[in-house]
Scaffold this motif. Structure first.
Motif, PDB file in Angstrom:
ATOM      1  N   PHE A 145       0.837  -1.201   0.000  1.00 17.92           N
ATOM      2  CA  PHE A 145       0.000   0.000   0.000  1.00 17.92           C
ATOM      3  C   PHE A 145       0.872   1.252   0.000  1.00 17.92           C
ATOM      4  O   PHE A 145       0.581   2.219  -0.721  1.00 17.92           O
ATOM      5  CB  PHE A 145      -0.942   0.012   1.206  1.00 17.92           C
ATOM      6  CG  PHE A 145      -1.749   1.278   1.287  1.00 17.92           C
ATOM      7  CD1 PHE A 145      -2.782   1.513   0.384  1.00 17.92           C
ATOM      8  CD2 PHE A 145      -1.460   2.243   2.234  1.00 17.92           C
ATOM      9  CE1 PHE A 145      -3.515   2.692   0.440  1.00 17.92           C
ATOM     10  CE2 PHE A 145      -2.187   3.426   2.301  1.00 17.92           C
ATOM     11  CZ  PHE A 145      -3.217   3.646   1.400  1.00 17.92           C
ATOM     12  N   ARG A 146       1.939   1.244   0.786  1.00 17.59           N
ATOM     13  CA  ARG A 146       2.839   2.404   0.791  1.00 17.59           C
ATOM     14  C   ARG A 146       3.429   2.642  -0.598  1.00 17.59           C
ATOM     15  O   ARG A 146       3.603   3.790  -1.019  1.00 17.59           O
ATOM     16  CB  ARG A 146       3.975   2.185   1.796  1.00 17.59           C
ATOM     17  CG  ARG A 146       3.602   2.420   3.236  1.00 17.59           C
ATOM     18  CD  ARG A 146       4.845   2.632   4.092  1.00 17.59           C
ATOM     19  NE  ARG A 146       4.474   2.873   5.484  1.00 17.59           N
ATOM     20  CZ  ARG A 146       4.313   1.922   6.385  1.00 17.59           C
ATOM     21  NH1 ARG A 146       4.501   0.661   6.026  1.00 17.59           N
ATOM     22  NH2 ARG A 146       3.968   2.189   7.621  1.00 17.59           N
ATOM     23  N   GLU A 149      -0.222   2.691  -3.233  1.00 15.58           N
ATOM     24  CA  GLU A 149      -1.441   3.395  -2.828  1.00 15.58           C
ATOM     25  C   GLU A 149      -2.702   2.677  -3.329  1.00 15.58           C
ATOM     26  O   GLU A 149      -3.763   3.283  -3.469  1.00 15.58           O
ATOM     27  CB  GLU A 149      -1.426   4.858  -3.285  1.00 15.58           C
ATOM     28  CG  GLU A 149      -0.301   5.656  -2.649  1.00 15.58           C
ATOM     29  CD  GLU A 149      -0.358   7.130  -2.998  1.00 15.58           C
ATOM     30  OE1 GLU A 149      -1.196   7.508  -3.853  1.00 15.58           O
ATOM     31  OE2 GLU A 149       0.415   7.906  -2.408  1.00 15.58           O
ATOM     32  N   ASP A 150      -2.576   1.400  -3.584  1.00 17.31           N
ATOM     33  CA  ASP A 150      -3.724   0.583  -4.006  1.00 17.31           C
ATOM     34  C   ASP A 150      -4.526   0.217  -2.758  1.00 17.31           C
ATOM     35  O   ASP A 150      -4.039  -0.493  -1.875  1.00 17.31           O
ATOM     36  CB  ASP A 150      -3.219  -0.676  -4.722  1.00 17.31           C
ATOM     37  CG  ASP A 150      -4.344  -1.499  -5.341  1.00 17.31           C
ATOM     38  OD1 ASP A 150      -5.477  -1.467  -4.822  1.00 17.31           O
ATOM     39  OD2 ASP A 150      -4.079  -2.187  -6.349  1.00 17.31           O
ATOM     40  N   GLU A 151      -5.769   0.679  -2.691  1.00 12.66           N
ATOM     41  CA  GLU A 151      -6.603   0.512  -1.499  1.00 12.66           C
ATOM     42  C   GLU A 151      -6.931  -0.951  -1.202  1.00 12.66           C
ATOM     43  O   GLU A 151      -7.306  -1.286  -0.078  1.00 12.66           O
ATOM     44  CB  GLU A 151      -7.904   1.305  -1.660  1.00 12.66           C
ATOM     45  CG  GLU A 151      -7.726   2.809  -1.641  1.00 12.66           C
ATOM     46  CD  GLU A 151      -7.472   3.353  -0.231  1.00 12.66           C
ATOM     47  OE1 GLU A 151      -7.793   2.640   0.737  1.00 12.66           O
ATOM     48  OE2 GLU A 151      -6.954   4.477  -0.121  1.00 12.66           O
TER      49      GLU A 151
END
Length: 390
Positions: A145-146, A149-151
């Motif tokens: 995610f960091r 930025e894929d939720e």
């Protein structure tokens, strides 16, 4: 007599099976053999290549647990695939496809996540969740995610964290959904991903759960720095692998807690200082017994190479906080590990992977090249490259 004869027959059968592949012969006929150490970068690239082959052997998504001389490549291992993800992301400048490989691992972990949010225990696709495994996969999802930025990765991590918090005892321990339903000091590596996730999404619930666990664990530390409950099995001696799990979880939790983590950091530092004080030869030899008793004394003739790689990481991390020769000891461990790391050979399961034990038939996962040991070795080489010589 019959029992002894039967045991001998079984041993001979197993040994014949181990000898079945010509590539195994040098390892089995010369179990104490060591290799010439090369530059750190050469060993790092070989370890990363092995991890990629392990992923390919596992179907191209999850990473095979390792190459076992008795059985060949094992099925993918959800737990360790999870924490291999941050290693590939950290090495993304060294391989064009490392980010893609890390994403494939994370996507596979989402697809096999249990409906409850927990992560499957054991090697392969088992239907039961395990607390520790869930925390390790969360580390991978948080790292992805960091980076992306894929939720989807954040959502998967939150589902896992909600399951962990619901499974936690009121006093902070985890008992349900643990191996043999026993508390573990190394669940500090479950507190760590809960804190990672809290820092990403702002959920105090996860931070509070991590602090509850630390509040249960820290008062149990003995005067000499040793923690109970560090062993894989209750009443057994802990090995360097699970000791290092415990200390790394404390260090990373301390980092994420800031001022609230001072006690956890001090506990990890004290334990590591006491361990090194009992083994001053480590600074020169890089040798450490696999199993340690409550006085930090070695209790086994073999080494757990996986644990040694993990301890190198801890020593490097703490080296600026003590006058003890932590960085020198870490460097000695890395140098010794390189002599057990084969850079040549035709067999894809052996070349570039770190054996579980030395000698290879030692008690810790005998006759195996493990994905998690190779991952921690790669991590240690990465940190070594950034640490000035002492």
């Amino acid at each position: 007599m019959f029992s002894t004869a039967k045991q001998i027959a079984v041993s001979l059968y197993e040994y014949a099976h181990l000898l079945g592949h010509p590539s195994h012969w040098p390892l089995l006929l010369h179990p104490e053999r060591q290799h010439a150490a090369r530059a750190d970068q050469i060993h790092l690239e070989a370890a990363l290549d092995w991890l990629c082959r392990a992923q390919d052997a596992g179907g191209g998504r999850g990473v095979s647990a390792g190459y076992f001389l008795r059985r060949g490549w094992m099925p993918p291992y959800p737990e360790t695939t999870g924490y291999i993800i941050p290693t590939l992301l950290a090495c993304r400048d060294l391989g064009a496809d490392y980010v893609d490989r890390a994403r494939r691992m994370g996507d596979w972990e989402i697809e096999i996540q249990l409906p409850t949010g927990g992560v499957r225990g054991g090697i392969g696709l088992n239907d039961y969740p395990i607390v520790f495994n869930t925390g390790q996969v969360m580390l991978g999802w948080c790292a992805l995610f960091r980076h992306t930025e894929d939720e989807r990765y954040l959502h998967a991590a939150r589902c896992a964290a909600d399951w962990l918090v619901d499974a936690q005892e009121q006093d902070g321990r985890w008992l349900r959904h643990t191996y043999l339903e026993a508390p573990r000091a190394y669940h500090s590596r479950v507190a760590w991903p809960l804190l990672e996730l809290s820092s990403l999404c702002g959920k105090e619930r996860y931070r509070e759960a991590a602090q509850r666990f630390l509040s249960w664990l820290l008062p149990q530390q003995r005067e000499n720095g040793f923690f109970p409950h560090m062993a894989l099995q209750p009443q057994a001696l802990p090995i360097t692998h699970t000791i290092a799990y415990t200390l790394r979880g404390l260090l990373e939790s301390a980092r994420l807690l800031g001022d609230d983590g001072r006690a956890a950091h001090a506990a990890a530092l004290h334990a590591t200082e006491q361990l090194l004080s009992r083994h001053p030869h480590l600074v020169e030899s890089g040798h450490l017994s696999a199993a340690l008793n409550a006085d930090w004394q070695g209790q086994s003739p073999h080494m757990c190479l996986t644990g040694n790689a993990q301890l190198a990481l801890i020593l490097y991390a703490l080296s600026s906080h003590t006058t003890a020769p932590f960085a020198r000891a870490a460097r000695a461990l890395v140098q010794r590990l390189k002599t057990h790391h084969a850079l040549t050979g035709r067999h894809p399961g052996l070349r570039g992977g770190l054996p579980s034990s030395h000698p290879l038939g030692g008690d810790y996962v005998p006759y195996a090249i493990l994905n998690w040991g190779t991952k921690f070795f790669a991590d240690a080489l990465l940190v070594a490259a950034k640490t000035p010589p002492h």
